[in-house]
Design a protein around this motif. Structure first.
Motif, short mmCIF file in Angstrom:
data_model
loop_
_atom_site.label_atom_id
_atom_site.label_comp_id
_atom_site.label_asym_id
_atom_site.label_seq_id
_atom_site.Cartn_x
_atom_site.Cartn_y
_atom_site.Cartn_z
N LEU A 179 -17.81 -15.39 19.01
CA LEU A 179 -16.59 -16.09 19.43
C LEU A 179 -16.13 -17.08 18.36
O LEU A 179 -14.93 -17.24 18.12
CB LEU A 179 -16.82 -16.83 20.75
N PHE A 180 -17.11 -17.76 17.71
CA PHE A 180 -16.73 -18.69 16.63
C PHE A 180 -15.99 -17.93 15.54
O PHE A 180 -14.95 -18.36 15.04
CB PHE A 180 -17.97 -19.36 16.04
N LYS A 181 -16.53 -16.78 15.20
CA LYS A 181 -15.94 -15.97 14.13
C LYS A 181 -14.58 -15.43 14.59
O LYS A 181 -13.58 -15.50 13.86
CB LYS A 181 -16.90 -14.81 13.86
N TYR A 182 -14.54 -14.94 15.82
CA TYR A 182 -13.32 -14.36 16.39
C TYR A 182 -12.20 -15.40 16.46
O TYR A 182 -11.06 -15.15 16.06
CB TYR A 182 -13.66 -13.81 17.78
N MET A 183 -12.53 -16.60 16.96
CA MET A 183 -11.51 -17.64 17.11
C MET A 183 -11.03 -18.15 15.77
O MET A 183 -9.85 -18.47 15.58
CB MET A 183 -12.06 -18.78 17.98
N ASN A 184 -11.94 -18.20 14.81
CA ASN A 184 -11.56 -18.60 13.45
C ASN A 184 -10.53 -17.62 12.90
O ASN A 184 -9.53 -17.99 12.30
CB ASN A 184 -12.82 -18.63 12.56
N ARG A 185 -10.78 -16.32 13.15
CA ARG A 185 -9.85 -15.28 12.69
C ARG A 185 -8.50 -15.42 13.42
O ARG A 185 -7.44 -15.31 12.82
CB ARG A 185 -10.43 -13.90 13.00
N GLN A 186 -8.56 -15.64 14.74
CA GLN A 186 -7.34 -15.74 15.54
C GLN A 186 -6.48 -16.93 15.11
O GLN A 186 -5.26 -16.85 15.04
CB GLN A 186 -7.68 -15.87 17.03
N ARG A 201 -17.09 -16.82 30.95
CA ARG A 201 -16.06 -17.66 30.29
C ARG A 201 -16.21 -19.11 30.73
O ARG A 201 -16.13 -20.03 29.91
CB ARG A 201 -14.65 -17.14 30.64
N LYS A 202 -16.45 -19.31 32.02
CA LYS A 202 -16.61 -20.67 32.56
C LYS A 202 -17.83 -21.36 31.93
O LYS A 202 -17.77 -22.52 31.51
CB LYS A 202 -16.76 -20.58 34.09
N LYS A 203 -18.93 -20.63 31.84
CA LYS A 203 -20.17 -21.19 31.28
C LYS A 203 -19.95 -21.62 29.82
O LYS A 203 -20.35 -22.71 29.41
CB LYS A 203 -21.30 -20.16 31.36
N LEU A 204 -19.29 -20.76 29.04
CA LEU A 204 -19.06 -21.06 27.62
C LEU A 204 -18.06 -22.22 27.47
O LEU A 204 -18.18 -23.04 26.57
CB LEU A 204 -18.55 -19.82 26.88
N GLU A 205 -17.09 -22.27 28.37
CA GLU A 205 -16.11 -23.36 28.34
C GLU A 205 -16.81 -24.70 28.60
O GLU A 205 -16.57 -25.70 27.92
CB GLU A 205 -15.05 -23.10 29.42
N ASP A 206 -17.74 -24.70 29.58
CA ASP A 206 -18.50 -25.92 29.89
C ASP A 206 -19.34 -26.37 28.71
O ASP A 206 -19.61 -27.55 28.53
CB ASP A 206 -19.42 -25.68 31.10
N GLN A 207 -19.77 -25.42 27.89
CA GLN A 207 -20.60 -25.75 26.73
C GLN A 207 -19.76 -26.15 25.51
O GLN A 207 -20.31 -26.44 24.44
CB GLN A 207 -21.49 -24.56 26.36
N GLY A 208 -18.44 -26.13 25.65
CA GLY A 208 -17.57 -26.57 24.55
C GLY A 208 -17.30 -25.54 23.49
O GLY A 208 -16.78 -25.84 22.41
N VAL A 209 -17.63 -24.27 23.78
CA VAL A 209 -17.45 -23.22 22.77
C VAL A 209 -15.98 -23.03 22.41
O VAL A 209 -15.64 -22.74 21.27
CB VAL A 209 -18.07 -21.88 23.26
N PHE A 210 -15.07 -23.23 23.38
CA PHE A 210 -13.65 -23.03 23.11
C PHE A 210 -12.97 -24.30 22.61
O PHE A 210 -11.77 -24.32 22.38
CB PHE A 210 -12.92 -22.52 24.36
#
Length: 679
Positions: free
Chosen positions: A223-230, A664-673
């Motif tokens: 996701l880090f890589k994907y979001m960086n690309r996006q 998605r909720k779990k990752l959002e809570d962890q600050g990934v987004f």
């Protein structure tokens, strides 16, 4: 419920909670994820199928009256004979005198204990009377701390599971994946891992939780890589290909095919609108520094600055020297910043850097101090990146507006792990050595062959060469019977009275280290006795012999790094491992060192020996603390999880499918987004 503190579980008060916290257990979920590290089996065994020293459970009939003997203070030994099948064995119990009245001839007993096949004897751990054993046939064994016992943890876990069963627990792993791999649901898998009744069910439960853990790990990284690309947050540096090619032509040597390939990959990243996050790995002596120079030159010609951070001052000075020689003829200004640069000199350097008059800044962690300000930082390179903590690497990156980042390492990451364990990075590998380099010959000798080793060193020095001698300690230790640098220096001074012998170790001041190293570089001293201070990056092409005392005390990666200090010129080089290795693991390490100089092959072997935590460096690598997965043992599952995540992100299912809402909720809570990154 899962996120509630463990104190909601019956029987857990503040003191017990403190002991659990020492194990990393804070919530109910943490408690359930504190899995057993092994299991005790109480299945009744056939003595014909067990090994000496096994812990076993057998059923049999008492054949003799128990004999009881007292010795010492309040100590006793009780023994009796029993038939197990047709075999008559002796059962022994220590300090259990009360059993004498309970054991009667002809009675059926079920006994668990350690089996001594040579004496046909069983040391009793547990005894039950009757034809059927009470209790579970497979019992979990947990890591404990403080006043916690295995029994108390079993009780708390059971209580937590009973509470959870009363309410519905949603399974975050999508139905599609569970059905595809025939995985049990989460609660069932957790329950089986703690209290299994069959080995097969235990295997499937472990498979489920391993996959879940590796799936989350891959999802986070990709996701880090994907979001960086996006987001397209990179600098898109307009690389001037003609200038770069001209620079490469002027180099004093030809690039290898591998160097050409990785140069192309890095230049492509620099010119793309996405922030580069690339790992450049190459064996010792494979020519990573010249790739760094090309990348820095490419950035500098476009008006950007570059920074190179290295772990030691000796290495920083060496890199600054090499880069100056390569870049200065093209009008590139290179500066060095370490803790030694002080006062007015330091102030002037910082002002020049902020004004943009310095193109490339080389240094240690001094680069990340607050007052170090770049005008237009475009590229950050971290050499031997595993030696810097996540926060140090992040601090250097934050000196610019999303600069491109290149990590370099001479500790090759095993091929089986590189792509899967570093899913958030692109990886470039230099897998060939520069032409003209001869393979280093490695020998393993015992301490009693030292005179032959010294004769060999003498011949090499007569031929104009030099030698390193590495010791595990600076001075004598009462605890360890190993060679130390100070004693070895004295012995060699006596053995070679006409030679100059240097001594290098961590207690010398920076200036003293410089003087010792300078003397060795200039061949003013012919032998350098040192601790592992010289492990990384020191370059003396005239040195052809590397002697390592008590080599079994070093890991494979470290031995390989040390060996890489020689073989840097055109002369044949040698590495001599002195070791009276006794353990099978140590002997195996010595053997593999003599058989291969391929760092990737060695790293595969090292990984099997040490496991991923030690291999990557504790907490430095960005690898999480897996609760149940092992990225070496579970590599196939890691690879499957990686491919699944790639497919899910590419298809868009992750963002739209309600089946992925919990994840998605779990990752959002962890600050990934929220822009958090795995370094």
């Amino acid at each position: 419920m899962l996120e509630s503190p463990v104190t909601v579980i019956k029987g857990i008060g503040s003191e017990t909670a403190a002991d659990l916290q020492a194990l990393g257990v804070y919530t109910v979920d943490d408690l359930l994820m504190h899995f057993p590290y092994r299991y005790e089996s109480y299945h009744i065994k056939d003595l014909a199928q067990v090994q000496h020293d096994d812990k076993i459970t057998v059923k049999g009939k008492v054949h003799s009256e128990p004999s009881l003997r007292f010795y010492g203070r309040k100590k006793s030994r009780l023994s009796f004979r029993m038939f197990v099948g047709e075999l008559l064995i002796t059962a022994i119990a220590f300090n259990r005198a009360f059993l004498k009245k309970k054991i009667t001839i002809g009675e059926t007993v079920i006994v668990t204990g350690k089996w001594d096949a040579h004496r046909a004897q069983l040391s009793i751990v547990e005894i039950q009377f009757g034809d059927k054993r009470r209790g579970r046939l497979i019992e979990p064994v947990y890591q404990t701390k403080g006043s916690l016992t295995v029994k108390s943890i079993r009780k708390y876990v059971l209580e937590a599971l009973n509470v959870l069963k009363q309410g519905a627990i949603e399974d975050p792993l999508p139905v599609e994946l569970r059905q595809s791999y025939k995985l049990p649901d989460r609660l069932e898998a957790i329950q089986t891992l703690h209290f299994p009744d069959q080995r097969d069910k235990l295997k499937h439960a472990r498979r489920r939780m391993v996959y879940e853990e590796l799936f989350y790990f891959q999802l986070k990284m990709q996701l880090f890589k994907y979001m960086n690309r996006q987001q397209g947050t990179g600098l898109a540096i307009p690389i001037q290909s003609d200038s770069v090619q001209e620079f490469i032509k002027q180099l004093p040597f030809k690039l290898t095919e591998a160097q050409k390939r990785v140069t192309k990959e890095i230049l492509h990243d620099l010119s793309s609108p996405f922030r580069m996050n690339r790992l450049l790995q190459g064996d010792v002596g494979s020519g990573k520094t010249v790739i760094a120079a090309i990348a820095l030159f490419a950035v500098m010609t476009c008006g950007f600055q570059g920074a190179l951070m290295v772990p030691t001052e000796i290495l920083a000075e060496q890199h600054a020297e090499n880069l100056y020689e390569l870049l200065q003829p093209f009008g590139c200004s290179v500066a060095l910043l370490t803790s030694r640069v002080k006062g007015k000199r330091r102030q002037a350097l910082l002002e020049e850097l902020q004004a943009g008059d310095i193109d490339v800044l080389v240094g240690t962690h001094a680069l990340i101090q607050e007052e170090v300000v770049f005008k237009k930082l475009g590229l950050v390179i971290a050499d031997e990146q595993h030696r810097f903590g996540v926060n140090q690497r992040r601090a250097l990156r934050s000196k610019g507006m999303e600069p491109d980042v290149l990590h370099m390492t001479a500790t090759p990451i095993p091929r089986t792990l590189a792509i899967s364990a570093f899913g958030d990075m692109d990886i470039s590998t230099i897998d060939e050595l520069p032409s003209g380099r001869k393979k280093i010959q490695t020998r393993w000798v015992k301490h009693d062959q030292l005179s032959d080793v010294l004769s060999f060193v003498s011949r090499e020095i007569q031929n104009g060469r030099q030698a390193y001698v590495i010791c595990p300690l600076i001075e004598e230790s009462e605890q360890l019977d190993v060679q130390n640098a100070i004693d070895v220096h004295a012995q060699l001074t006596q053995a070679f009275p006409t030679l100059t012998i240097g001594l290098m170790h961590g207690r010398l001041t920076s200036e003293e280290k410089d003087q010792v190293m300078e003397a060795f570089k200039n061949n003013t001293s012919q032998i350098l006795v040192s601790t592992t201070v010289v492990e990384v990056g020191v370059n003396v092409p005239n040195a052809t012999v590397m002697i390592i005392y008590d080599a079994e005390r070093f890991g494979l990666a470290q031995l390989h790094q040390l060996r890489g200090r020689v073989g840097r010129g055109s002369h044949q080089s040698y590495c001599i491992l002195i070791s009276d290795a006794h353990s099978e693991v140590s002997k195996e390490r010595m053997r593999i060192m003599t058989e291969t100089t391929d760092g990737f092959e060695l790293s595969e072997f090292d990984l099997k020996l040490r496991g991923p935590g030690d291999f990557f460096g504790k907490k430095q690598s960005g690898l999480p603390d897996f609760k149940i997965a092992d990225i070496v043992h579970d590599f196939k599952a890691l690879d499957v999880a990686r491919k699944d995540v790639e497919r899910i992100l590419d298809s868009g299912a992750f963002w739209d499918d309600p089946d992925y809402a919990l994840i998605r909720k779990k990752l959002e809570d962890q600050g990934v987004f929220a822009g958090e990154r795995l370094d």
